[in-house]
Each structure stands twice: as structure tokens, then as C-alpha cells.
Write a protein that holds these residues in place. Sequence first.
Motif, PDB file in Angstrom:
ATOM      1  N   SER A  88       0.843  -1.200   0.000  1.00 32.67           N
ATOM      2  CA  SER A  88       0.000   0.000   0.000  1.00 32.67           C
ATOM      3  C   SER A  88       0.877   1.249   0.000  1.00 32.67           C
ATOM      4  N   ILE A  89       0.352   2.308  -0.581  1.00 34.31           N
ATOM      5  CA  ILE A  89       1.096   3.555  -0.772  1.00 34.31           C
ATOM      6  C   ILE A  89       0.319   4.703  -0.133  1.00 34.31           C
ATOM      7  N   VAL A  90       1.030   5.566   0.585  1.00 36.08           N
ATOM      8  CA  VAL A  90       0.428   6.768   1.167  1.00 36.08           C
ATOM      9  C   VAL A  90       1.154   7.979   0.583  1.00 36.08           C
ATOM     10  N   LEU A  91       0.427   8.802  -0.167  1.00 35.27           N
ATOM     11  CA  LEU A  91       0.996   9.996  -0.774  1.00 35.27           C
ATOM     12  C   LEU A  91       0.583  11.233   0.015  1.00 35.27           C
ATOM     13  N   THR A  92       1.214  12.366  -0.282  1.00 39.76           N
ATOM     14  CA  THR A  92       0.928  13.580   0.476  1.00 39.76           C
ATOM     15  C   THR A  92      -0.014  14.531  -0.250  1.00 39.76           C
ATOM     16  N   GLU A  93      -0.498  14.122  -1.440  1.00 40.99           N
ATOM     17  CA  GLU A  93      -1.351  15.038  -2.192  1.00 40.99           C
ATOM     18  C   GLU A  93      -2.660  15.322  -1.460  1.00 40.99           C
ATOM     19  N   LYS A  94      -3.157  16.516  -1.677  1.00 39.21           N
ATOM     20  CA  LYS A  94      -4.467  16.876  -1.132  1.00 39.21           C
ATOM     21  C   LYS A  94      -5.546  16.022  -1.787  1.00 39.21           C
ATOM     22  N   LEU A  95      -6.533  15.620  -0.988  1.00 39.26           N
ATOM     23  CA  LEU A  95      -7.643  14.863  -1.559  1.00 39.26           C
ATOM     24  C   LEU A  95      -8.544  15.788  -2.370  1.00 39.26           C
ATOM     25  N   PRO A  96      -9.143  15.284  -3.440  1.00 37.54           N
ATOM     26  CA  PRO A  96     -10.060  16.121  -4.223  1.00 37.54           C
ATOM     27  C   PRO A  96     -11.305  16.457  -3.400  1.00 37.54           C
ATOM     28  N   PRO A  97     -11.996  17.547  -3.733  1.00 41.06           N
ATOM     29  CA  PRO A  97     -13.210  17.912  -2.990  1.00 41.06           C
ATOM     30  C   PRO A  97     -14.225  16.771  -3.007  1.00 41.06           C
ATOM     31  N   SER A  98     -14.776  16.469  -1.858  1.00 37.82           N
ATOM     32  CA  SER A  98     -15.800  15.437  -1.753  1.00 37.82           C
ATOM     33  C   SER A  98     -16.455  15.547  -0.387  1.00 37.82           C
ATOM     34  N   ASN A  99     -17.521  14.784  -0.198  1.00 37.42           N
ATOM     35  CA  ASN A  99     -18.198  14.748   1.095  1.00 37.42           C
ATOM     36  C   ASN A  99     -17.824  13.518   1.901  1.00 37.42           C
ATOM     37  N   LEU A 100     -16.727  12.855   1.532  1.00 36.71           N
ATOM     38  CA  LEU A 100     -16.334  11.643   2.232  1.00 36.71           C
ATOM     39  C   LEU A 100     -16.001  11.936   3.695  1.00 36.71           C
ATOM     40  N   THR A 101     -16.477  11.063   4.570  1.00 38.71           N
ATOM     41  CA  THR A 101     -16.080  11.137   5.970  1.00 38.71           C
ATOM     42  C   THR A 101     -14.753  10.417   6.149  1.00 38.71           C
ATOM     43  N   VAL A 102     -14.145  10.616   7.311  1.00 41.40           N
ATOM     44  CA  VAL A 102     -12.896   9.926   7.622  1.00 41.40           C
ATOM     45  C   VAL A 102     -13.116   8.411   7.582  1.00 41.40           C
ATOM     46  N   TYR A 103     -14.242   7.943   8.095  1.00 42.89           N
ATOM     47  CA  TYR A 103     -14.535   6.512   8.057  1.00 42.89           C
ATOM     48  C   TYR A 103     -14.583   6.004   6.620  1.00 42.89           C
ATOM     49  N   GLU A 104     -15.219   6.755   5.749  1.00 45.14           N
ATOM     50  CA  GLU A 104     -15.343   6.333   4.347  1.00 45.14           C
ATOM     51  C   GLU A 104     -13.983   6.315   3.644  1.00 45.14           C
ATOM     52  N   ILE A 105     -13.117   7.269   3.989  1.00 44.47           N
ATOM     53  CA  ILE A 105     -11.759   7.278   3.434  1.00 44.47           C
ATOM     54  C   ILE A 105     -11.006   6.024   3.869  1.00 44.47           C
ATOM     55  N   ILE A 106     -11.099   5.704   5.145  1.00 48.47           N
ATOM     56  CA  ILE A 106     -10.417   4.520   5.668  1.00 48.47           C
ATOM     57  C   ILE A 106     -10.970   3.253   5.014  1.00 48.47           C
ATOM     58  N   ALA A 107     -12.289   3.222   4.830  1.00 46.55           N
ATOM     59  CA  ALA A 107     -12.939   2.047   4.235  1.00 46.55           C
ATOM     60  C   ALA A 107     -12.481   1.799   2.797  1.00 46.55           C
ATOM     61  N   LEU A 108     -11.995   2.838   2.110  1.00 47.53           N
ATOM     62  CA  LEU A 108     -11.514   2.662   0.737  1.00 47.53           C
ATOM     63  C   LEU A 108     -10.334   1.688   0.667  1.00 47.53           C
ATOM     64  N   GLY A 109      -9.666   1.504   1.797  1.00 45.27           N
ATOM     65  CA  GLY A 109      -8.566   0.554   1.836  1.00 45.27           C
ATOM     66  C   GLY A 109      -9.002  -0.884   1.591  1.00 45.27           C
ATOM     67  N   ARG A 110     -10.287  -1.147   1.703  1.00 45.34           N
ATOM     68  CA  ARG A 110     -10.790  -2.514   1.482  1.00 45.34           C
ATOM     69  C   ARG A 110     -11.154  -2.781   0.029  1.00 45.34           C
ATOM     70  N   GLN A 111     -10.947  -1.809  -0.862  1.00 48.87           N
ATOM     71  CA  GLN A 111     -11.312  -1.999  -2.270  1.00 48.87           C
ATOM     72  C   GLN A 111     -10.699  -3.243  -2.919  1.00 48.87           C
ATOM     73  N   PRO A 112      -9.443  -3.623  -2.599  1.00 40.95           N
ATOM     74  CA  PRO A 112      -8.898  -4.831  -3.232  1.00 40.95           C
ATOM     75  C   PRO A 112      -9.612  -6.131  -2.819  1.00 40.95           C
ATOM     76  N   TYR A 113     -10.478  -6.044  -1.804  1.00 37.70           N
ATOM     77  CA  TYR A 113     -11.102  -7.256  -1.268  1.00 37.70           C
ATOM     78  C   TYR A 113     -12.619  -7.300  -1.460  1.00 37.70           C
ATOM     79  N   THR A 114     -13.250  -6.153  -1.703  1.00 34.97           N
ATOM     80  CA  THR A 114     -14.703  -6.134  -1.767  1.00 34.97           C
ATOM     81  C   THR A 114     -15.209  -6.776  -3.060  1.00 34.97           C
ATOM     82  N   ASN A 115     -16.477  -7.160  -3.051  1.00 39.95           N
ATOM     83  CA  ASN A 115     -17.071  -7.725  -4.265  1.00 39.95           C
ATOM     84  C   ASN A 115     -17.291  -6.625  -5.292  1.00 39.95           C
ATOM     85  N   TRP A 116     -17.812  -6.990  -6.455  1.00 40.09           N
ATOM     86  CA  TRP A 116     -17.919  -6.013  -7.543  1.00 40.09           C
ATOM     87  C   TRP A 116     -18.877  -4.866  -7.223  1.00 40.09           C
TER      88      TRP A 116
END
Length: 261
Positions: A88-116
Motif C-alpha cells: 500500500s502507498i500513502v501519498l501527500t497530495e491533497k484529496l479532491p473535494p468530496s463529502n467523504l467522511t474519515v470513516y469512508e476514506i479509511i474504508a476505501l482501503g478494502r477496495q482490493p477485497y470487496t465484491n464487484w
Amino acid sequence: MSKQNFTLQTSNLSIGYKSKSETITIAKNINLGLEKGKLIALIGENGIGKSTLLKTLTGIIPPLSGEVTLLNKLLKSYTPLDLAQELSIVLTEKLPPSNLTVYEIIALGRQPYTNWLGTLSGEDKIKINEAIELTEIQHLVNKKHDEISDGQLQIALIARALTQDTSIIILDEPTTHLDLVHKAILLKLLQKLTNETGKTILYSTHDIDLAIQMSDEMIVFTSTQIVQDEPCSLIKTGIFNTLFDTKYLIFDTYIGKFKIK
């Protein structure tokens, strides 16, 4: 050291860029071994090639020659999905504008494992909650990402990488734009994570004095060589005085810090 103890290795690696007309070599004959459960800092002068090295180690750009192996398997032989489950890679770029919560950002880490459909399973939620607890950001999970500080966001991105549940986490300048207190907090967190999870963590940084204090090992990238060793051993070699082409800085081996001359 047995190969079994290395998460990632390089063998006679040359890094740089190819164009139609020429090949630009930044460094060659790089031989590194990143051990399990170690916090390793990559340091070097601005523009020396640290980002190119990290991009090569993560498969973003191919090596000019030589090999990178991850868990004793050639990096180039991994499919993108398999690689995302081990690195996994952690970059320093600013995130694009969105309404994502911190929980939702963290949950994105599960993308390699979730179903379609991208639906989180019970196992996914367990991994997310484990990462939140390890990084101690329970109080931030319901906030929008633009409502928290840069330091808090960096820790949330580290939590996302933990949720990805990989063998190695690579961070590009994670302490950039942070004040001294938050730099120390973040590096203490990385130190804690290697101790408690056994993961390998490699991060690039300009905060050399802090890296010397906090890292298990350092990779020093100069114009003539790339050397990996424990900070105390590197201090004895005098290599830190070869880092910068200036007469105004000197590394004091007695106190283990740079001083203005």
C-alpha cells in the motif's frame, strides 16, 4: 539475513526514465533489503531521485534493469489486484473535494477485497475498526475530511493503508507541511505500527534528525551511492556530511544532528 525475513528486496536495480530518444539513469546497482517489522527512512537531497526510487519499488514505473522482489516473488509478476493486497502507498497530495467522511476514506482501503458492488463484508468492517483503533482516531471517523487538520488527515490515510492489510506500507514525505509536534506524533505512530503489526514501513523524509532518532534503519541516497544501515552505524561512517553540497551545514557525530556552520 535470510531472504525469508525480507518483505521487499532489490537486486542490482537501476532506476530512471526512458524516452524514445534516450535513457536517463538516476542511480544503478541498488541492493536493498527491507525487513519485516522495521521502520525504514529514505533520505536524500531534493531532486536526488527518492521519488523515482519509491515509484520503482511500488511498480508505478519499471526498473531500467535489475529486479524488485516482494515476498520473494518478482514485483513485475504481480497482477494489480494481487499487488494491492500486499503493498500500500500513502501519498501527500491533497484529496479532491468530496463529502467523504474519515470513516469512508479509511474504508476505501478494502477496495482490493470487496465484491464487484463494493459492499463491505463483516471481515472488511473488522479490518476498518482495527485500523481506527491502532491509529487512535475514533473521535474523527464521522468528520468530513476537509474538517480535520493536515496531520489528522495523514493519520487517516495511514489508517486506510492499514485497512488494506498489506505486508508493506510505503509513504512519500508523510511529515510534509506538519509542525514539529505532529511530525513526532506521526513518526511515533509509524514506530508503534511496525512493533504491533509486524509490517514493513518505508517512508521518505527531509526530517533527517527525527529519522535518525525514530527509525530502525535508514537508506541514504547521495549523488554517488545508496547505503542502507542502522542510524548509529551510518553516523560512524560520516555519510551524513556528504548529503548536501553546501558549506553552511555540518553533521555533528557527537550529538547526532546537523548544525549550521
